[in-house]
Design a protein around this motif. Structure first.
Motif, PDB file in Angstrom:
ATOM      1  N   GLY A  12       0.776  -1.142   0.054  1.00 10.04           N
ATOM      2  CA  GLY A  12      -0.181   0.183  -0.115  1.00 10.04           C
ATOM      3  C   GLY A  12       0.810   1.240   0.075  1.00 10.04           C
ATOM      4  N   LYS A  13       2.105   1.237   0.244  1.00  6.45           N
ATOM      5  CA  LYS A  13       2.965   2.264   0.388  1.00  6.45           C
ATOM      6  C   LYS A  13       3.343   3.036  -0.912  1.00  6.45           C
ATOM      7  N   VAL A  14       3.106   2.212  -2.016  1.00  5.89           N
ATOM      8  CA  VAL A  14       3.136   2.337  -3.420  1.00  5.89           C
ATOM      9  C   VAL A  14       2.298   3.489  -3.607  1.00  5.89           C
ATOM     10  N   PHE A  15       0.961   3.188  -3.223  1.00  7.43           N
ATOM     11  CA  PHE A  15      -0.103   4.195  -3.643  1.00  7.43           C
ATOM     12  C   PHE A  15       0.068   5.342  -2.725  1.00  7.43           C
ATOM     13  N   THR A  16       0.389   5.217  -1.733  1.00  7.01           N
ATOM     14  CA  THR A  16       0.750   6.648  -0.634  1.00  7.01           C
ATOM     15  C   THR A  16       1.663   7.663  -1.369  1.00  7.01           C
ATOM     16  N   LEU A  17       2.730   6.948  -1.697  1.00  7.81           N
ATOM     17  CA  LEU A  17       3.958   7.874  -2.454  1.00  7.81           C
ATOM     18  C   LEU A  17       3.491   8.373  -3.788  1.00  7.81           C
ATOM     19  N   SER A  18       2.863   7.525  -4.316  1.00  7.71           N
ATOM     20  CA  SER A  18       2.158   7.944  -5.618  1.00  7.71           C
ATOM     21  C   SER A  18       1.352   9.484  -5.431  1.00  7.71           C
ATOM     22  N   GLY A  19       0.378   9.045  -4.587  1.00  6.03           N
ATOM     23  CA  GLY A  19      -0.219  10.444  -4.205  1.00  6.03           C
ATOM     24  C   GLY A  19       0.437  11.608  -3.546  1.00  6.03           C
ATOM     25  N   LEU A  20       1.454  11.311  -3.044  1.00  8.24           N
ATOM     26  CA  LEU A  20       2.103  12.212  -2.317  1.00  8.24           C
ATOM     27  C   LEU A  20       3.102  13.257  -3.402  1.00  8.24           C
ATOM     28  N   LEU A  21       3.616  12.427  -4.311  1.00  8.59           N
ATOM     29  CA  LEU A  21       4.283  12.851  -5.740  1.00  8.59           C
ATOM     30  C   LEU A  21       3.334  13.567  -6.555  1.00  8.59           C
ATOM     31  N   GLN A  22       2.026  13.217  -6.761  1.00  8.00           N
ATOM     32  CA  GLN A  22       1.227  13.703  -7.578  1.00  8.00           C
ATOM     33  C   GLN A  22       0.641  14.895  -7.304  1.00  8.00           C
ATOM     34  N   GLU A  23       0.492  15.026  -5.837  1.00  7.75           N
ATOM     35  CA  GLU A  23      -0.186  16.277  -5.198  1.00  7.75           C
ATOM     36  C   GLU A  23       0.948  17.397  -4.955  1.00  7.75           C
ATOM     37  N   GLN A  24       2.384  16.955  -5.373  1.00  5.82           N
ATOM     38  CA  GLN A  24       3.510  17.871  -5.177  1.00  5.82           C
ATOM     39  C   GLN A  24       3.816  18.133  -3.808  1.00  5.82           C
ATOM     40  N   GLN A  25       3.613  17.251  -2.971  1.00  3.44           N
ATOM     41  CA  GLN A  25       4.022  17.492  -1.598  1.00  3.44           C
ATOM     42  C   GLN A  25       5.410  16.802  -1.256  1.00  3.44           C
ATOM     43  N   TYR A  82      -7.622   8.519   0.980  1.00  2.00           N
ATOM     44  CA  TYR A  82      -8.991   7.977   0.511  1.00  2.00           C
ATOM     45  C   TYR A  82      -9.200   8.056  -1.053  1.00  2.00           C
ATOM     46  N   GLN A  83      -9.234   9.270  -1.759  1.00  3.68           N
ATOM     47  CA  GLN A  83      -9.264   9.384  -3.079  1.00  3.68           C
ATOM     48  C   GLN A  83      -8.312   8.491  -3.816  1.00  3.68           C
ATOM     49  N   TYR A  84      -7.077   8.627  -3.543  1.00  2.00           N
ATOM     50  CA  TYR A  84      -5.985   8.020  -4.177  1.00  2.00           C
ATOM     51  C   TYR A  84      -6.026   6.641  -3.998  1.00  2.00           C
ATOM     52  N   LEU A  85      -6.296   5.974  -3.021  1.00  4.27           N
ATOM     53  CA  LEU A  85      -6.633   4.608  -2.785  1.00  4.27           C
ATOM     54  C   LEU A  85      -7.745   3.898  -3.751  1.00  4.27           C
ATOM     55  N   LYS A  86      -8.833   5.059  -3.917  1.00  2.33           N
ATOM     56  CA  LYS A  86      -9.778   4.576  -4.546  1.00  2.33           C
ATOM     57  C   LYS A  86      -9.619   4.705  -6.191  1.00  2.33           C
ATOM     58  N   LYS A  87      -8.935   5.615  -6.254  1.00  2.00           N
ATOM     59  CA  LYS A  87      -8.407   5.894  -7.837  1.00  2.00           C
ATOM     60  C   LYS A  87      -7.391   4.685  -8.441  1.00  2.00           C
ATOM     61  N   PHE A  88      -6.565   4.043  -7.589  1.00  2.00           N
ATOM     62  CA  PHE A  88      -5.859   3.027  -8.002  1.00  2.00           C
ATOM     63  C   PHE A  88      -6.612   1.636  -8.029  1.00  2.00           C
ATOM     64  N   GLY A  89      -7.822   1.777  -7.640  1.00  2.00           N
ATOM     65  CA  GLY A  89      -8.774   0.638  -7.679  1.00  2.00           C
ATOM     66  C   GLY A  89      -8.974  -0.158  -6.362  1.00  2.00           C
ATOM     67  N   ILE A  90      -8.494   0.535  -5.220  1.00  2.00           N
ATOM     68  CA  ILE A  90      -8.670  -0.480  -3.950  1.00  2.00           C
ATOM     69  C   ILE A  90     -10.022  -0.435  -3.542  1.00  2.00           C
ATOM     70  N   GLY A  91     -10.338  -1.658  -3.138  1.00  2.00           N
ATOM     71  CA  GLY A  91     -12.089  -1.721  -2.545  1.00  2.00           C
ATOM     72  C   GLY A  91     -13.041  -1.544  -3.749  1.00  2.00           C
ATOM     73  N   GLN A  92     -12.590  -1.469  -4.799  1.00  2.00           N
ATOM     74  CA  GLN A  92     -13.692  -1.373  -5.902  1.00  2.00           C
ATOM     75  C   GLN A  92     -13.558  -2.574  -6.774  1.00  2.00           C
ATOM     76  N   PRO A  93     -14.930  -2.821  -7.625  1.00  2.00           N
ATOM     77  CA  PRO A  93     -15.068  -4.007  -8.342  1.00  2.00           C
ATOM     78  C   PRO A  93     -13.988  -3.975  -9.620  1.00  2.00           C
ATOM     79  N   SER A  94     -13.498  -5.186  -9.987  1.00  2.00           N
ATOM     80  CA  SER A  94     -12.407  -5.322 -10.858  1.00  2.00           C
ATOM     81  C   SER A  94     -13.031  -5.223 -12.332  1.00  2.00           C
TER      82      SER A  94
END
Length: 608
Positions: free
Chosen positions: A331-344, A402-414
């Motif tokens: 899950g850290k892959v999705f967290t770091l992706s969000g951090l970089l995308q939001e330019q934090q 929450y939004q980035y996890l959802k965008k990556f498809g986590i917890g969503q139907p395949s």
């Protein structure tokens, strides 16, 4: 004196005359009655033959007319290369007429009757009725004559004698000349040519040939054909009278469904998983292989050995789609992706990371004790630091988490619509407590399945784009027309290409960290391991999920492979699931003849 006169006695001649007259009267009466009957029956005959001839003929024809169903075959299921995984073959259900069998009188063999007589081993039968029918039929059906006789000794005109009889056996039965007593109705038997391969994933059909589980259920509408019929007149033996076919409609067979699964890859992955289950004494294992460019699933495997089409396959679902779990540090892959995308942050940002951190009374720690380490953000991912991830997310609001996890498809139907698929649980950020808001940063506090994890990592392999997954390649109808399979999903960008490139670079450093255990010779790999404590059967946190998701080759992504093990000895995902990935990755590179990777020259620093 008056004398009374007495009647004179009749003479013999007068008596004879009287008897003859009586007999004549009776004969005349009988003749009249007979004449009346003759006139009546002549009238009926004239009525039937002259006035009602058409109606009578039509009634007789109706009694002889049969509407016979022409059964459609269920469509095939094949792998991506056309290898047949499931198919229907012509079979017959043999039916007996008990009443006709009980009245059966065998025909002795002579020169005149040799084309339709009844003999056994060249000798005329010495019995009749059910015994004679059973003597003839039992050897052909491979049944006990007594058992067969029992079925034919009942009442009525219908008894099922045996199902799934081959066309060859049906022809032998026809040669017994038992028409009207024994006959076969066409049916289809579903055959699965690879045993336990994809057992629960393929599923099975019920007695009526309807898909009730797995892909058989998912694509039942396409696989099911449309029956046809023939209307003709039949003889006394149930045979079709030549030239009497009046109407017919051809059966239309079901469509062939071609999967994206490669049978050879599936077989190899299942074998590797089963070996790993023994090696690490794991409760179970799951693996997914996905083509990066197309989103097609090449293998979807687990360690459950269930025969396709069996009762177990019909009553259960594939563990690979039904099992959900906390993914842990993947899950850290999705967290770091969000951090970089939001330019934090950038991957080169520097952190001094202790092994524990306390926020609002909640303490978090890394998997291993260590002093204050100087790691870049890339190093935080490489070392899989929970503490470093929390530190980097200080200004990362809950709604974005929450939004980035959802965008990556986590917890969503395949979007695959596979029967029994569990999409996991990702609760809205508004429901998170003080601890959950941080645990979601490193893959805890939500659940996912192996398909979701694989496609989420594929976002990084696919330059930041989330593509819909597919397991159906195409369909081919009875006329041979092939149509690409349509999916409702659409590709969506999750992060910029530059962000995906930097995250993949850091994932390659993770893989380098496990080079002794999970490397694929000649190929660069970008990976992330995960280890999470999960509840056991009693709800206690004593079980472990160890997983590993990898992109191969890292410099030219072709596949994403995810391996998940439950309670393996060795615990950590990189040390257990990682080596399993390495075996699968090596096989993939050889099978698809992927060129070796170029040397790595652009690694982002992991420490300072």
């Amino acid at each position: 004196m008056i004398r009374l006169g007495l009647p004179k006695p009749h003479s013999a001649r007068s008596s004879a005359r009287y008897g003859h007259e009586q007999l004549s009267h009776r004969a005349a009466g009988v003749a009249v009655v007979i004449a009346l009957f003759v006139v009546f029956f002549l009238g009926q005959l004239i009525r039937v033959q002259v006035f009602n001839a058409h109606d009578t003929a039509m009634a007789a024809q109706a009694n002889r007319t049969l509407k016979a169903t022409l059964s459609a075959k269920r469509g095939k299921i094949t792998d991506v290369n056309g290898t047949v995984l499931a198919q229907s073959v012509e079979r017959y259900t043999i039916i007996g007429n008990p009443e006709a069998a009980q009245a059966f009188e065998p025909t002795k063999c002579t020169k005149q009757t040799q084309d339709y007589c009844h003999a056994l081993n060249g000798k005329d039968l010495s019995t009749s009725g059910v015994a004679a029918v059973s003597q003839l039929l039992a050897p052909v059906l491979g049944m006990n004559a007594s058992e067969l006789g029992g079925k034919l000794s009942g009442v009525g005109q219908y008894a099922v004698l045996k199902k799934d009889v081959t066309p060859e056996t049906k022809r032998k039965i026809d040669a017994l000349h038992l028409g009207g007593i024994i006959y076969g109705t066409l049916s289809n038997e579903r055959l699965y040519s690879n045993g336990t391969l994809m057992g629960t994933l393929l599923g099975g059909v019920d007695a009526e040939g309807k898909g009730v589980s797995g892909i058989e259920q998912m694509e039942d509408k396409l696989l099911t054909g449309t029956d046809g019929y023939e209307i003709y007149q039949q003889g006394l033996g149930g045979e079709q009278i030549p030239g009497t076919l009046t109407e017919s409609k051809d059966a239309v067979n079901g469509q062939t469904v071609t999967l994206t699964i490669d049978r050879d890859v599936q077989w190899q992955v299942e074998k590797i998983l089963l070996d790993a289950q023994k090696t690490y004494k794991a409760a179970w294992g799951i693996a997914v292989v996905q083509d990066v460019k197309t989103g097609e699933i090449r293998a979807l495997a687990d360690t459950d050995t269930v025969e396709a089409g069996s009762d177990d396959a019909k009553l259960n679902v594939s563990r690979a789609v039904s099992e959900t779990f906390e993914p842990g540090s993947i899950g850290k892959v999705f967290t770091l992706s969000g951090l970089l995308q939001e330019q934090q942050h950038k991957m080169t940002d520097r952190f001094t990371v202790p092994d524990t951190i306390t926020i609002n009374g909640q303490t978090y720690k890394d998997a291993e004790n260590h002093g204050a380490e100087h790691w870049t953000l890339a190093g935080v991912l490489q070392q899989s630091s929970n503490v470093g991830t929390i530190m980097a997310s200080e200004n990362y609001p809950d709604n974005l988490r929450y939004q980035y996890l959802k965008k990556f498809g986590i917890g969503q139907p395949s979007g695959l619509t596979l029967p029994g698929e569990s999409q996991g649980i990702l609760r809205p950020d508004t429901t998170w407590d003080g601890r959950t808001r941080n645990t979601v940063l490193f893959g805890q506090g939500y659940t996912t399945n192996a398909l979701q994890i694989t496609n989420a990592v594929a976002v990084i392999a696919n330059k930041g784009v989330h593509k819909p997954q597919t397991i159906i390649k195409s369909t081919t109808d009875a006329q041979g027309r092939t149509t690409p399979y349509h999916t409702d999903g659409k590709s969506e960008r999750v992060v910029d290409e530059s962000v995906a490139k930097d995250v993949l670079n850091a994932m390659e450093s993770v893989s380098d960290n496990y080079s002794k255990f999970a490397s694929v010779k000649g190929f660069r790999v970008g990976a992330k391991s995960g280890t999470a404590e999960v509840p056991d059967a009693n709800g206690n946190l004593t079980s472990t999920i160890s997983d590993y998701s990898a992109i191969i080759p890292a410099d030219n992504p072709q596949f994403v492979v995810t391996v998940v093990l439950k309670d393996p000895q060795g615990v950590f995902g990189g040390l257990t699931a990682g080596p399993v990935f390495a075996q699968i990755g090596q096989f993939l590179m050889q099978k698809y003849e992927v060129p070796n990777s170029a040397p790595r020259t652009d690694a982002i620093p992991v420490d300072w």
